[in-house]
Design an enzyme around this catalytic site. Structure first.
Site, PDB file in Angstrom:
ATOM      1  CG  ASP D 104      -1.830   1.153   1.313  1.00 24.56           C
ATOM      2  OD1 ASP D 104      -2.020   1.841   0.295  1.00 24.56           O
ATOM      3  OD2 ASP D 104      -2.372   1.414   2.418  1.00 24.56           O
ATOM      4  CG  ASN D 166      15.538  -5.336  -4.753  1.00 26.86           C
ATOM      5  OD1 ASN D 166      15.349  -6.531  -4.576  1.00 26.86           O
ATOM      6  ND2 ASN D 166      15.898  -4.521  -3.796  1.00 26.86           N
ATOM      7  CE1 TYR D 167       9.884  -5.730 -13.306  1.00 31.91           C
ATOM      8  CE2 TYR D 167       9.217  -7.933 -12.591  1.00 31.91           C
ATOM      9  CZ  TYR D 167       8.971  -6.772 -13.303  1.00 31.91           C
ATOM     10  OH  TYR D 167       7.799  -6.646 -14.005  1.00 31.91           O
ATOM     11  CD  GLU D 243      20.524 -24.474  -3.998  1.00 32.82           C
ATOM     12  OE1 GLU D 243      20.137 -25.655  -3.996  1.00 32.82           O
ATOM     13  OE2 GLU D 243      21.709 -24.139  -3.872  1.00 32.82           O
ATOM     14  CG  ASP D 280      17.590  -4.864   0.911  1.00 34.21           C
ATOM     15  OD1 ASP D 280      17.773  -4.633  -0.298  1.00 34.21           O
ATOM     16  OD2 ASP D 280      16.463  -4.938   1.424  1.00 34.21           O
TER      17      ASP D 280
END
Lengths: 339, 339, 339, 339, 339, 339
Positions: D104, D166-167, D243, D280
């Site tokens: 949001d 970071n898509y 994984e 990150d």
């Protein structure tokens, strides 16, 4: 006895106890909003109550609907879609520190709803009563338009219409509120307000009001109610009278005028658990009183007692039964344990 | 505007709500201590505030520093090392049951700090104000010596020095307090006390004080302040006046005397959320008032209002802004929701 | 000084804070019941107190026993077996909303206990005092029979016997209560009651009592006590006098009559944390006063102060020491922090 | 060593434990966002880290800033204003049930920030490193423009620039991501990605990748990294290799390529506490390694170990020290208690 | 069957779940310490167990005693007085992040206890077994002296004496440990150790131990046990064998040697809830086995199973019954719900 | 698609996390019971599901109904009255410590319900499916009689009838279960069982079953299913196959036989959050599969996946959607975050 309410329900986020915002790492969740609160309260009184709104099609909207359904509210006319659900953050005040509300409600699904989201003809089928508050038309121009459509349709289908003025300065100016609300008033039978709304929206105030110092002038508010009736032709005007001693202690009472007569309820010295939704609890009591055919003097006592109890209950919703309201009226609030 | 405070910050451990010690299996953590509380409060008022202490080089000391930094306090002069961080256990009272404090502060790093831990010359660079309380010299002989060094250096560099007497019977006797505090008073400009400290430390009490019965004699405390000014030459004396009705309800006000005149604040009937740190909040308000150039009568109102609000906030720290204090002064504490 | 009490201990389940039943998903657990509460309170006063009951042989019964043992109560005469442990659900009231109790205690192990479960001869060995309440005989016919056996045995072995009337309308009718309690009274030395019990069980009420409006008639209750003494020959009658202002605020005091004289305690305006167990705390104070050889006027003050403090403590048990009660008596409840 | 990061920080709201959204009535709060997470992690490593964003001028924005300051991040360049702070709701998965995120974040202050909100010339003064992620330009066209301005200025002032791809499919399409990210890549020295980003944004994937089945092809990812270096001229490419066995168990490792050589870290079988921010944490470890002058093989081990530890820590932030990372590298993660 | 244990019990403070120290504002409380843990565990097995220590005369010491009493431990020989109760802060590890303990136990009452605090003659009356750990003599020279007095007295009165080596590097050096422990060993019948203690204190290690890599050499530990028996003449040596895979997963087993034979228990792959007190649970199981007359092979299985279960239980104490241990031995730990 | 289920719903009380019963002072509440769980799960799949039971006319019964209504279950046929609501206490196991259930369900309203409480003719109007479990007839003779009435009526009105055997040894003996269940089987179309029920109730077991050692024999269970079909003429038999490795880890799969063919689902290695209700989730998946017209092989996969997910969800209810089940089937449970 079927009542329909229309408006916005928000996710409410509150720090525990009397912590300030983000003083620790938890927020308590609830859902609430003026018209939803009225629907839940009426459902708790045994009334067939439906709440109409638009909610996003995600787990937050779904949770709001589940919560309403839990309390027996008819949620079948809630539209789904749009971008987001409105949120409000509430920090509970105590003693001399006031409660604080941060709204994050802009762009909510219902504020961007369109006419095709709601089939008011179907919605009002079989209903006797339609209730909305001044918050709904304040949400957006689209919401104001929808409110006008709803109120006209309700009136056209013979429903009694009640409106709680509920002025919110964060949503609109007094000027715009005046303008829009005046278009809606012709369709309203029952007007509900707190001790400040009528002055802010319509400029109709108690002449020598002392409300700013937490004292209510009985005469002043009788005058306000009568002027409202004269100007707009309401059948009844109900006003809640909150004397704020501090964030912890209030004195609570209410008044109903029907044109000819005004009735004041007894006064309750309240030790506040949660005051949000107190006005909505009053509106619910008043609507219930009308549906149950109470006299105005009984009605104002019932509605004042119901809303007095709300102040002892966490969350926006007034989770009390008719029996509990009547128990307060007959036993006087002395608080003996009920075993 | 830079203020330096020097003293001890402790880990505070409190059972939830009104539970007695170890009545359930959780303790709520906070950090607090007179001088740290003042630094946090001043930082919240927008003042550049530095807190100086010594903390152990472990995760507990690091957490205390992080908490101070969170509120914007300059922590760059905090020495690290020593054996442990002081702890205090607080059980909140209610109604006729008083709050209870168990100190476990002996052997704390700051109580065993040495002169080389602090470069007061650097610490006071650019500062206008130095604040300490009577707790710091009470911690140990070493701490008393450090306090004397600090106060002399502050005075030498032209800072205004304030001292909150804060007598703690668990740390020293009235006799030793009298002896040590008298060596420090010559360097103090602003003296702060509650209604009992001056009598316990200096034997200067309100002659017919009724404070033991929770009533404050206005005349008595004017006399105390004037005697303190006469004897020690303070520029101002600020006294907090707490009338304890119960552990839940107090009446709170304050007085400032400047030699010639004494000013009393309005009285606040307080419903207590957490009274620890009330005196520190008053000291902070008074220091802020001086830095902001307020008149004494404005200052006592500001400081009393700030410390009134502290009683509604959990933890030692007074998390309020100048705007919130002013709001209480202008709106009178009626507790209306701020939306 | 050894005291034996006999009755039921239940699992108590309470929503957190002022939430209504099942408003969120947690219940706080405690254990409590009239006679168990008295035993715990006396153990806290340093008395050798034993509690006798029957509990199921499962982890719930075991937890109840562990909790009693934690407070130093002798649990070695508790029988194990039967079907279940009684439960009571408590919703805490606030302001005008009363507290609510839902009992789920039927079929409890102690209500179905049999004579062979208890060896009262061994149980009373070395004891000076036996205490029970009107709840025990109300549990079942079997429990009434056991109570009669116990009270006869206690009397026969020279113990002083006290009884707290504790009328519970959910357990029996006033008619049955009257019938059964009259069979037990001949063995009772000390009668304890609240302001309503004597009227409900024995039809002995304050003639123009205003207790229903939360006001206590001093003369009325003196009359009740004297009538009870005349009719049943009690050595002392102790009555708690609760003036209910709301679920949050009560005024609390007590009276003791010894036939000739009646003594009233001071009055405490109480801000309630948890009022359950207030009467039991009074009974404990009274029993302690007798064991400690206090005068009646000292005793009523001690018992009233002890039970005043109970209202500030969560749970049924009065976790206070003799020193804390005496501190209230000597310092007057002003609630200063004890450091 | 000063590092600047620029992007969005959101309020994160999470049900406790493994509860589904709104299964009970509490949400745990935290703050997080790719670039803020990197700044906090670097500050924890002792680096002078500044985070730049825009936050609304209300208590929520202020709390986010306080939280960053708590961890030692320089917050002095954060702009205030705009409508709202972005929020994300996180439901933690377990076993076969995946974690779920509801964003949001639309209309957030930083997404509507303008050029005049930031003085990048001042912001980059004294800095050596600038880090951003692909989320920042995805927020809005304005944010994409600001990112380009920032990256050019950083490059112009001689900073090393790193970018984590970071898509986020909820923010933009792969087509738009490709278009915008290609304009930024010429200014990037160090590229960071997970095993899917490069394929989604640039169409550069491991040819016979089995990542969808939770298995990583060592050769495939070497190829991806080399293609990225060839196409965009990066100095280094770092790729995290997750994984996913289930929502509870992952195997974690990483790779760094510098054009000539590729280095793989050891593999960690992770029992997940909180996996948000794992990438990150890797970026932070990599930046720290560069600043500390580590070899590429040491760097990939350090960054992988740092991000492995992140998975054991609640919240977005990686609250670990360099010593703790080194301890994992030297002791091998056997989890012996450190006393 | 009466067992006496002597040592320190501390207040344990733990952040909830897997939070890092002070990551939120609560700490969970428990009480624990090697010898107290053994007493509680034995009381849970139905043994008459007494714990001897010295605790401060405040509410914290009192709470520790109440907790021990709750579990049925005889607390009548606990001395009261001294300055403070020891505290330890525990941060639970997860996956590759190890658990962390911060001790704040210096100056504790028991570490400063004197000979006159304990009447060991009375304490050992009627007892069969005395247990202590290497932590007690490590607390201080006074505590070492007291331990020697206790162990001599126990031996003199014919008790079996067990000692768990429990080396704590924060309390003493290996050199001092060696020196002091060698004075105590002549009075010890049963020696208990983990896979590292014997090497650290006595320099007796498994020659090619791989314990540092989390693998246990069966032969190596047989050799250690036999050397200990040869050197000190113990009747039995019990060794716990922990293979640490991570902070979340361990493989647990144990060995008992009696001079002639060594017995290994089955191995348990444990998913850890709380590993603190695992060794104490093993010691308790071994002592119970001796008291119950088990064979060595049964005893090692019982003690290993008991301590395996401890790892699934929060807190230091092993709250399991003999029936539950036997259930694990007979049903194999498959975890079917017991209805 | 309307499904009716009939049985008992209980109040479930669980200590937080992995605490043992009453280890701290809170219990988490939920509601659950085999047939209620199925109704909630089906409602979550979008099916019109009604749950029929009898609940006491108090706030606990009302809360149970509200909870069911929250999830969309039709509660309009729930009778009110009787003495109490059944309760079960659940202690969650971990690692080698099994979960533990204490039932306190005797005398529950539904166990004492009478024929006139339910109008099954009305209840089954418009329904396609009736589901019950072996728990309902086990509650009492009256409940067994009611079940027979219900099942006959359902069959008579053409509904498909499913029964989950669910043997509970605390409610009845295998002998009585056999006797009663045999009277009901003629009306059952779909039989559901776990790997032990059929053997305990009907003596039909897998011949060389290794289920006690946590291993399932594929052939054995095919044989069981075929024997059940042969003996009772069921259309389908569904069996859940739980391999218990520990209280924390299970391997889960299922089988469906239709007389001719048997289909096994894939196996899920589950890390357990809450395993209660796993079987009910399977039954719900199977019923949904039948209503949705799935093939048997699809159905067993759907039902196994749905019930696999249940193990990751707190409480008895399986709060998952059809989309989430399908996502597991198509994505394989790797647990990637869904953003």
């Amino acid at each position: 006895m079927r009542v329909v309410t229309f408006g916005e329900i928000m996710l409410r986020l509150t720090p525990p106890g009397y912590l300030r915002f983000f003083q620790n790492d938890t927020l308590e969740t609830a859902f609430g909003g003026g018209e939803a609160n009225v629907a839940v309260s009426l459902a708790g009184f045994g009334v067939d109550a439906a709440f109409v709104t638009k909610l996003p099609d995600n787990d937050i909207g779904t949770a709001a609907i589940a919560e309403l359904r839990k309390y027996g509210v008819d949620v079948s006319f809630i539209a789904r879609g749009g971008e987001r659900m409105g949120i409000y953050f509430l920090e509970k005040g105590a003693s001399q520190r006031p409660s604080k509300v941060i709204y994050d409600r802009k762009y909510s699904s219902v504020s961007e709803a369109v006419v095709s989201d709601f089939n008011f003809d179907a919605i009002f089928n079989g209903a006797e009563f339609f209730h909305f508050t001044g918050i709904t038309p304040a949400l957006s121009d689209a919401a104001a338009e929808l409110t006008l459509i709803a109120v006209k349709k309700a009136k056209g289908k013979g429903l009694t219409v009640s409106c709680d003025l509920n002025y919110r300065k964060s949503l609109w100016t007094t000027k715009k509120a005046n303008e829009i609300m005046r278009t809606l008033m012709p369709f309203v039978d029952i007007l509900i307000a707190n001790e400040e709304d009528a002055e802010k929206i319509f400029g109709i105030g108690a002449e020598s009001s002392e409300s700013d110092r937490g004292r209510i002038s009985r005469e002043g508010y009788t005058g306000v109610a009568k002027k409202l009736i004269t100007e707009f032709g309401f059948k009844k005007v109900g006003i809640t009278l909150r004397e704020s001693i501090s964030a912890s202690d209030n004195i609570w009472s209410a008044m109903i005028c029907n044109g000819g007569e005004c009735y004041f309820s007894r006064k309750y010295p309240i030790h506040i658990v949660d005051r949000i939704g107190g006005g909505d609890a009053f509106a619910s009591g008043l609507i219930y009183g009308i549906l149950a055919g109470m006299s105005d003097s009984d009605m104002v006592e019932f509605a004042a007692a119901a809303s007095c109890l709300k102040h002892s209950i966490e969350g926006d919703f007034n989770r009390v039964s008719v029996a509990e309201v009547n128990n307060l009226l007959s036993c006087g609030g002395s608080g003996r344990v009920q075993r």
